[in-house]
Design an enzyme around this catalytic site. Sequence first.
Site, PDB file in Angstrom:
ATOM      1  N   ASP B 339       0.832  -1.209   0.000  1.00 29.62           N
ATOM      2  CA  ASP B 339       0.000   0.000   0.000  1.00 29.62           C
ATOM      3  C   ASP B 339       0.865   1.257   0.000  1.00 29.62           C
ATOM      4  O   ASP B 339       0.487   2.267   0.583  1.00 29.62           O
ATOM      5  CB  ASP B 339      -0.884   0.043   1.242  1.00 29.62           C
ATOM      6  CG  ASP B 339      -1.705  -1.207   1.398  1.00 29.62           C
ATOM      7  OD1 ASP B 339      -2.268  -1.636   0.396  1.00 29.62           O
ATOM      8  OD2 ASP B 339      -1.766  -1.744   2.506  1.00 29.62           O
ATOM      9  N   SER B 364       2.238   6.833   0.635  1.00 29.95           N
ATOM     10  CA  SER B 364       1.463   5.920   1.456  1.00 29.95           C
ATOM     11  C   SER B 364       0.035   6.006   0.943  1.00 29.95           C
ATOM     12  O   SER B 364      -0.573   7.065   0.995  1.00 29.95           O
ATOM     13  CB  SER B 364       1.542   6.339   2.918  1.00 29.95           C
ATOM     14  OG  SER B 364       0.677   5.536   3.670  1.00 29.95           O
ATOM     15  N   ARG B 365      -0.473   4.880   0.403  1.00 36.05           N
ATOM     16  CA  ARG B 365      -1.765   4.967  -0.269  1.00 36.05           C
ATOM     17  C   ARG B 365      -2.934   5.024   0.707  1.00 36.05           C
ATOM     18  O   ARG B 365      -3.979   5.542   0.376  1.00 36.05           O
ATOM     19  CB  ARG B 365      -1.955   3.771  -1.209  1.00 36.05           C
ATOM     20  CG  ARG B 365      -1.066   3.883  -2.418  1.00 36.05           C
ATOM     21  CD  ARG B 365      -1.234   2.691  -3.335  1.00 36.05           C
ATOM     22  NE  ARG B 365       0.048   2.343  -3.922  1.00 36.05           N
ATOM     23  CZ  ARG B 365       0.332   1.170  -4.435  1.00 36.05           C
ATOM     24  NH1 ARG B 365      -0.567   0.216  -4.411  1.00 36.05           N
ATOM     25  NH2 ARG B 365       1.515   0.935  -4.956  1.00 36.05           N
ATOM     26  N   VAL B 366      -2.782   4.456   1.889  1.00 41.53           N
ATOM     27  CA  VAL B 366      -3.927   4.443   2.800  1.00 41.53           C
ATOM     28  C   VAL B 366      -3.642   5.129   4.125  1.00 41.53           C
ATOM     29  O   VAL B 366      -4.563   5.407   4.883  1.00 41.53           O
ATOM     30  CB  VAL B 366      -4.393   2.986   3.086  1.00 41.53           C
ATOM     31  CG1 VAL B 366      -4.915   2.356   1.825  1.00 41.53           C
ATOM     32  CG2 VAL B 366      -3.292   2.171   3.700  1.00 41.53           C
TER      33      VAL B 366
END
Lengths: 183, 501
Positions: B339, B364-366
């Site tokens: 992620d 950081s995707r989430v």
Amino acid sequence: MRRHPVGFRYASALFETARENGTLEETLADLATVSQVMEQTNLLDEVFRHPKMTDQRKKGILEQGFAGKVSTPVFNLLRLLVDNKREDLFGVIADNFKALTYEAQGIAEADVYSAKALSEEEKEAIARVFAKRTGKTELLIQSHVDPEIIGGLRVRIGDTVYDGTIANQLARIHERMIEGNSR
Amino acid sequence: MSIRADEISALLKQQIEGYETEMEVSDVGTVIRVGDGIAVAHGLENVMAGELLEFSNGVMGMAQNLEENNVGIIILGPYVDIREGDEVKRTGRIMEVPVGEELLGRVVNPLGQPLDGKGAIETTKTRPIESAAPGVMDRKSVHEPVQTGIKSIDALIPIGRGQRELIIGDRQTGKTAIAMDTIINQKEEDMICIYVAIGQKESTVAGVVETLRQHGALDYTIVVTASASQPAPLLYLAPYAGVSMGEEFMYNGKHVLVIYDDLTKQAAAYRELSLLLRRPPGREAFPGDVFYLHSRLLERAAKLSDDKGAGSLTALPFIETQAGDIGAYIPTNVISITDGQIFLQSDLFFSGVRPAVDAGLSVSRVGGSAQIKAMKKVAGTLRLDLASYRELEAFAQFGSDLDASTKSKLDRGARTVEVLKQGLHQPLAVEKQVFILFALTRGFLDDVAVEDVQRFEAELFTFLEHNKKDLLAQIKDTGALADEDAMNGAVEEFKKTFQSS
């Protein structure tokens, strides 16, 4: 039974032929004879591997040796193997054929290891007990003597080992004592 | 405890007498070939894929390739005593590792056996090392933060509990240091940490354990190690063993952080045993299922739904690149699975920016939704500041005349870089991070000389601890910024006492 990727195809073809003709026993005996001859004469692993050996001469040798003495299917198999350059596989084919035949007839081979030589009655008793246990109609017992097992019996049928030897029990007691718990 | 010798004898006598003379039935095969860490056996007709097997000398193996007439086995232990013709026995069990709280503070190998000389581990439970990842309904989106204690990560690339964040960089760029700092910072965070060392030097692992012990972090940490001297099968299994130990805690509602250091070596170990097992090689000679090797491992990281106990397992896989090449096979694979990634640059590292996080390439995707409100507020403009600084930096090297706005951007950028620097093993509490970033983004640092920034930071923290403790506590408890005027006031008050050098 472990199936040889190529050998098993030949074995099952031969098996089908023999079953249709009702000559399973005879074929099995022929294969055993041929195997024995091959072993004694080094025909397959030395003679046929010679660089100057031609297919023609191989067939000649086979014809001289086996024509008329073994059944036609087995003789034809030998010649077919030479044509397909698969004569090395003869041993495997014989093994796989034996396994197929035994499976069809409900027979199994058992290796029995004991500390002392077994009497005929004992062998029969073992065959009876284990035939029932494995669901076979007949067990062919091959007896081996191994003093290292101390006592009891070790029976190997196919890939399954029934181990009731004193040596094995001692080993298991040894293991349990090291682990310090009783399972 | 004292047991008399005759008592032991009596006990043993009892055991021997009561020993059932039952027959042991086992399925066996015969070894036909042994290679480095692998064996091929004939027989074993009914063996399951992944089943544990026992060689005649007691060494365990695991069935891998089930072929028409043979079975490929990986050997989990010393293989020099195994000979052609030896017997291999089925055990009927799937590979398992011991799990439970007893493992905390211990150093174990991938089979769960202790390596730290502190005696046997009295665990009561085991878990299979391969198990299915939680499904869609069992999961919840990531919303709680993992506080790494590292300013540049918590501010720019926040990590959430249950996230999988890749840490990628060349050798010697401080990857392991990030792991260490993160573990050390979990002391107050109620996190269980599992550090999986794969193919590391024994001396490095010893150093890691010693660092953790010195900082009191070993009490909540399990170290799983398969060092460079271990055969490839153990290196291949180590991450799965680590994640299984973590899953046990996760399903009991706890929060777990698992660090895989590093997966490049695991992939290389898997390549080695796959080639020896004669599986067809693909790109870079890796077998076809090398993607699945990592995806099934990282899928087991999760944030569980409230019905499942709301536990979480955060994964921090490491990947080592060669000369910054993130386009190689394994790095691209793992980047696509995770992620987000934290990219460490050796150029930055050597120019003194440590931790050498490249803010441009790291994402950081989430994690954004897991950041606390206060941090979100102060760190919002940080990434932009840094990006425009890096852009202008190149131009500024040539020109001498700069307009005021460009100059102010450059000044802010230089101070931002300075603030994001952090010493080794000095993780920082989140409220302090918020305060210094607050001071930075509100422009309080603009008139402090660049070389004074780090001293300013340290002295600010001392000042706050002594005079404005309530402000720090407020940020920590509410997660939101304290009254902005009060914070402004605090920084201004401190600035009056600050002596520039």
